[in-house]
Write a protein that holds these residues in place. Structure first.
Motif: not given
Length: 120
Positions: A115-120
């Protein structure tokens, strides 16, 4: 033959990650290797691939940001991801076309996904 992917995680927009995928088992030879991704509710799509000769192919959405490479001695393919965007969030799967040393037949194999999650 098994593929083991690793390196996913949570990263802020603009950040970087490197995914790795190691092939193990009775392997005689490799052909192409690649990375796919599947976002929630969407179909799996090709992100990048690398041929036995080292030729590469990228999805338009990742060109200039992602780099695929392989280390044949280590039976490993990498995906260096930079300038990550929220739309890169997905499960990433590695894929390889491998000549099994046990059966001497070519086959396509998949890793388990990371899983790759890109979030601030």
């Amino acid at each position: 033959v098994q593929l083991q992917a690793s390196g996913g995680g949570l990263v802020q927009p603009g950040g970087s990650l490197r995914l790795s995928c190691v092939a193990s088992g009775s392997i005689s030879s490799f052909d192409s290797m690649g990375w796919y991704r599947q976002a929630s509710g969407k179909q799996r799509e090709l992100v990048a691939s690398i041929g036995a000769s080292g030729s590469t192919n990228y999805a338009d959405s990742v060109k200039g940001r992602f780099t695929i490479s392989r280390d044949s001695a280590k039976n490993t393919v990498y995906l260096q991801m930079s300038s990550l965007k929220p739309e890169d969030t997905a499960v990433y799967y590695c894929n390889a076309r491998i000549l099994s040393g046990a059966t001497m037949k070519w086959g396509g194999y998949w890793g388990q996904g990371t899983q790759v999650t890109v979030s601030s």
